[in-house]
Write a protein that holds these residues in place. Structure first.
Motif: not given
Length: 264
Positions: A229, A96, A204, A202, A94, A206, A168-169, A90
């Motif tokens: 990702n 989240i 990116s 999103s 950003e 995870y 963004e993530i 992170i």
């Protein structure tokens, strides 16, 4: 260690061993016996144990945890390692997203102790409560109809709300992650549909999952790895899994992968 964290660990030890002793706990946590007695008193008030001379024992009728509670006390150390590795992905500032996951709780604890500023969207109640401690963290809570496990929201109202955001993530929990079958699975279709939407929204994304979930399949496939990702876990999987992940362009992220964290 905060008293809340210590009390959670005491409860884990109690569930595992059936009893705990003040003197042993004081040595283990390097605190006074009076501090431990206070911890046991708080837990007894919550109905989670029964104090005895020199320690405490299980209250069986109270320590039959709901399914969500069982998940909280399982693989605790693995979840902490995964959370520590995940937050290193992170960048401050950003947007989240933290999914309903016990690993998200561990991530929230790390973020709440940070000196940096973060913007977080979550649909998990525990994450909201933890992040609310830090006024530097901008929190957006995605509500709706409370889910059956009473820990968060993933209904159509929630999905409509989240559709306006582009994190963004994002960090998404999962029941199963099978690289050989290119399969991310849940045991609940509604949760799976929700997770799929987050992956699509999103920039990116995870997957956060204990290593025991790699190669496992739940009952509902909500996505492949196309919109993922990476996967954050605590120990490296087999060479076969690593090769399959590479072929899918998915990075396997381990606690030692990134030494320099943006989270202080």
């Amino acid at each position: 260690m905060f008293p809340e964290e210590r009390q959670k660990k005491i409860l884990e030890l109690l569930i595992e061993n059936g009893k705990v002793f003040v003197k042993d706990l004081a040595q283990m946590f390097d605190v006074t016996e009076d501090s431990i007695r206070k911890d046991l008193g708080n837990l007894e008030t919550e109905g989670k144990l029964k104090r005895t001379y020199g320690g405490a024992v299980v209250v069986k009728e109270k320590l039959q945890p709901a399914e969500s509670e069982k998940r909280r006390i399982r693989d605790v150390e693995a979840k902490r390692k995964i959370a520590a590795a995940a937050v290193k992905l992170i960048n401050p500032g950003e947007l989240i997203f933290l999914d309903i996951s016990t690993i998200s709780i561990a991530m929230a604890e790390i973020l709440a102790r940070s000196e940096n500023q973060f913007r977080v969207i979550t649909n998990m109640i525990d994450v909201l409560v933890i992040l609310a401690r830090n006024p530097k963290i901008e929190v957006v809570f995605a509500g709706g109809k409370l889910g059956s496990e009473r820990d968060g929201f993933y209904d159509s109202l929630n999905m409509n709300f989240l559709s306006n955001f582009r994190p963004e993530i994002s960090f998404v929990g999962t029941v199963g992650a099978d690289f050989l079958k290119n399969s991310l699975t849940s045991n609940d279709a509604a949760k799976g549909i929700h997770k799929a939407q987050i992956l699509n929204l999103s920039k990116s994304a995870y997957i956060i999952a204990e290593s025991r979930k790699i190669g496992f399949e739940g009952t509902y496939k909500y996505a492949g790895f196309e919109n993922v990702n990476g996967l954050v876990t605590e120990i490296s999987p087999s060479r076969e899994i690593l090769k399959a992940a590479k072929n899918l362009n998915v990075e396997i992220i381990l606690p030692t992968d990134r030494e320099n964290s943006n989270v202080k």
